[in-house]
Design a protein around this motif. Sequence first.
Motif, PDB file in Angstrom:
ATOM      1  N   UNK A   1       0.884  -0.970   0.102  1.00  0.00           N
ATOM      2  CA  UNK A   1       0.067  -0.043   0.105  1.00  0.00           C
ATOM      3  C   UNK A   1       1.056   1.020   0.190  1.00  0.00           C
ATOM      4  N   UNK A   2       0.640   2.062  -1.021  1.00  0.00           N
ATOM      5  CA  UNK A   2       1.501   3.247  -1.045  1.00  0.00           C
ATOM      6  C   UNK A   2       0.419   4.418  -0.843  1.00  0.00           C
TER       7      UNK A   2
ATOM      8  N   UNK B   1       4.823  10.828   2.700  1.00  0.00           N
ATOM      9  CA  UNK B   1       4.841   9.559   1.942  1.00  0.00           C
ATOM     10  C   UNK B   1       4.821   8.390   2.738  1.00  0.00           C
ATOM     11  N   UNK B   2       4.157   7.308   2.552  1.00  0.00           N
ATOM     12  CA  UNK B   2       4.150   6.215   3.365  1.00  0.00           C
ATOM     13  C   UNK B   2       3.824   5.039   2.475  1.00  0.00           C
ATOM     14  N   UNK B   3       4.548   3.969   2.708  1.00  0.00           N
ATOM     15  CA  UNK B   3       4.558   2.619   2.125  1.00  0.00           C
ATOM     16  C   UNK B   3       4.383   1.566   3.303  1.00  0.00           C
ATOM     17  N   UNK B   4       3.522   0.419   2.820  1.00  0.00           N
ATOM     18  CA  UNK B   4       3.374  -0.437   3.983  1.00  0.00           C
ATOM     19  C   UNK B   4       3.235  -1.778   3.125  1.00  0.00           C
ATOM     20  N   UNK B   5       4.061  -2.747   3.475  1.00  0.00           N
ATOM     21  CA  UNK B   5       4.270  -4.068   2.840  1.00  0.00           C
ATOM     22  C   UNK B   5       4.063  -5.314   3.620  1.00  0.00           C
TER      23      UNK B   5
ATOM     24  N   UNK C   1       7.224   2.376   6.192  1.00  0.00           N
ATOM     25  CA  UNK C   1       8.335   3.349   5.915  1.00  0.00           C
ATOM     26  C   UNK C   1       7.411   4.822   5.562  1.00  0.00           C
ATOM     27  N   UNK C   2       8.003   5.807   6.375  1.00  0.00           N
ATOM     28  CA  UNK C   2       7.392   7.187   6.165  1.00  0.00           C
ATOM     29  C   UNK C   2       8.428   8.279   5.835  1.00  0.00           C
ATOM     30  N   UNK C   3       7.799   9.299   5.045  1.00  0.00           N
ATOM     31  CA  UNK C   3       8.785  10.298   4.974  1.00  0.00           C
ATOM     32  C   UNK C   3       7.941  11.684   4.967  1.00  0.00           C
TER      33      UNK C   3
ATOM     34  N   UNK D   1      10.832   7.527   8.990  1.00  0.00           N
ATOM     35  CA  UNK D   1      10.760   6.613  10.007  1.00  0.00           C
ATOM     36  C   UNK D   1      10.329   5.249   9.464  1.00  0.00           C
ATOM     37  N   UNK D   2      10.549   4.230  10.114  1.00  0.00           N
ATOM     38  CA  UNK D   2      10.144   3.001   9.727  1.00  0.00           C
ATOM     39  C   UNK D   2       9.567   2.238  10.958  1.00  0.00           C
TER      40      UNK D   2
END
Length: 416
Positions: free
Chosen positions: A210-211, A232-236, A245-247, A266-267
């Motif tokens: 999910x992006x 920004x955020x990514x979830x795997x 992960x986020x920025x 962050x992670x």
Amino acid sequence: MTKIAKLSLVVSMVLVTSTCADTLEEAFKASKVTGEIKAEYADSNFLGKASSDNVSAVGGSLGIVTGQYYGLKAGVTFQTSHLLDIDNEGSVFKDDLDAQGSVLSEAYLDYKISNTSLKVGRQYIYTPLVSTSVDGQPSESLLKDSFEAYMVTNSDLPNDLPNTTLMAGYISKYQNQTDGDGNTGEFVKDQVQDGAYTVHVKNKSIENLTLQAQYLGINGYTSGSDKDVLYFQADYVLAKHTLSAQYISSTDKSLGSTLKDGQAWGVKATGPLGLGQLGYVTAFTSSMDDGEVYAGLGKGTSDLLFTAMPVNGAGVAQRGNADTIVGGIMVPIAGVTFVPYAGKSFCNPNSINSSSLMGDVTGTGLIVIYPYNKNFFIKANYEHVTTENTYPGVLPNGYLNDKATDVAKVYLSYKF
């Protein structure tokens, strides 16, 4: 905007009017009513206050959403809060639980055609950078905050962007949980000034990934009070574990030229421990500029950074030049879930950010959750925070230099 205010009034009147045509009458018969009864007790000696503040309150909400009539539906939500007892001399709860009264927090029209909807009026919003307070998060409280806004949502983008949801909106007013003077909050322009606009995109076209990305801009009364933030955020998901992960990059011109820029990454990892039903969560964030990270609009954004503490939120992690790590485990025992956790934030002593006066911050806590049934649950939180320095030499009278904050909360909720 006066148009939104008038529209909110029209929606309220329509929902209590029964003189409708047959097809419109069917829409009203299909209305759904939801509600929640809440009670909360909280006690805190914020930043080593000599004596704790405490508050006991009951309240709740009642919401009505009509069925659709040619793609159009309407909704309202009323909220109420009543204080049973309060000792708030230090004003610890003035922006949270110290509220007496009732308020109309949602009053909107929602028009949908195909997979696109336009929602206009008072409404709750849940996105990373514009967020109403969230149940089960640090922002949880008796009252939710709300927005007056125009929001467009589309989930029917071209085939080259499958499984993508796009949301865009303009926000004209904000309603806080309280007015800071013992009453429920009103819809005012203070937080959004000359208006805020946002775009949020969420994509799930890749399996298990999910992006999402969001931009928020706030037009200040003057150019020196403009704010903007990009996220920004990514979830795997990998073998029952979620890796995230986020920025975030923000500019708050009201802080001055040397502190206006904030930036953090962050992670986070969550999942089962492989021992019965035990679970874990661990997270790390790092803010890289001198300025404090601006997380957006609404109490729900206090949960934005992965290292937000379950009671006190992410305020410590948002300060400039700070590295923060947190971790906790979920321990279910006889229907009750225990969540012990701990976190530490390290601040660069060479930072020009004034928040560096606080130095390192350590927090430990425990959450106990008991879901009696699907509608009723009880939750108790306790969090102990110590600081390396509590702004030495600048504490007001009535505060101690023991550098400790203890917060205890008990929260009951019955949903119907």
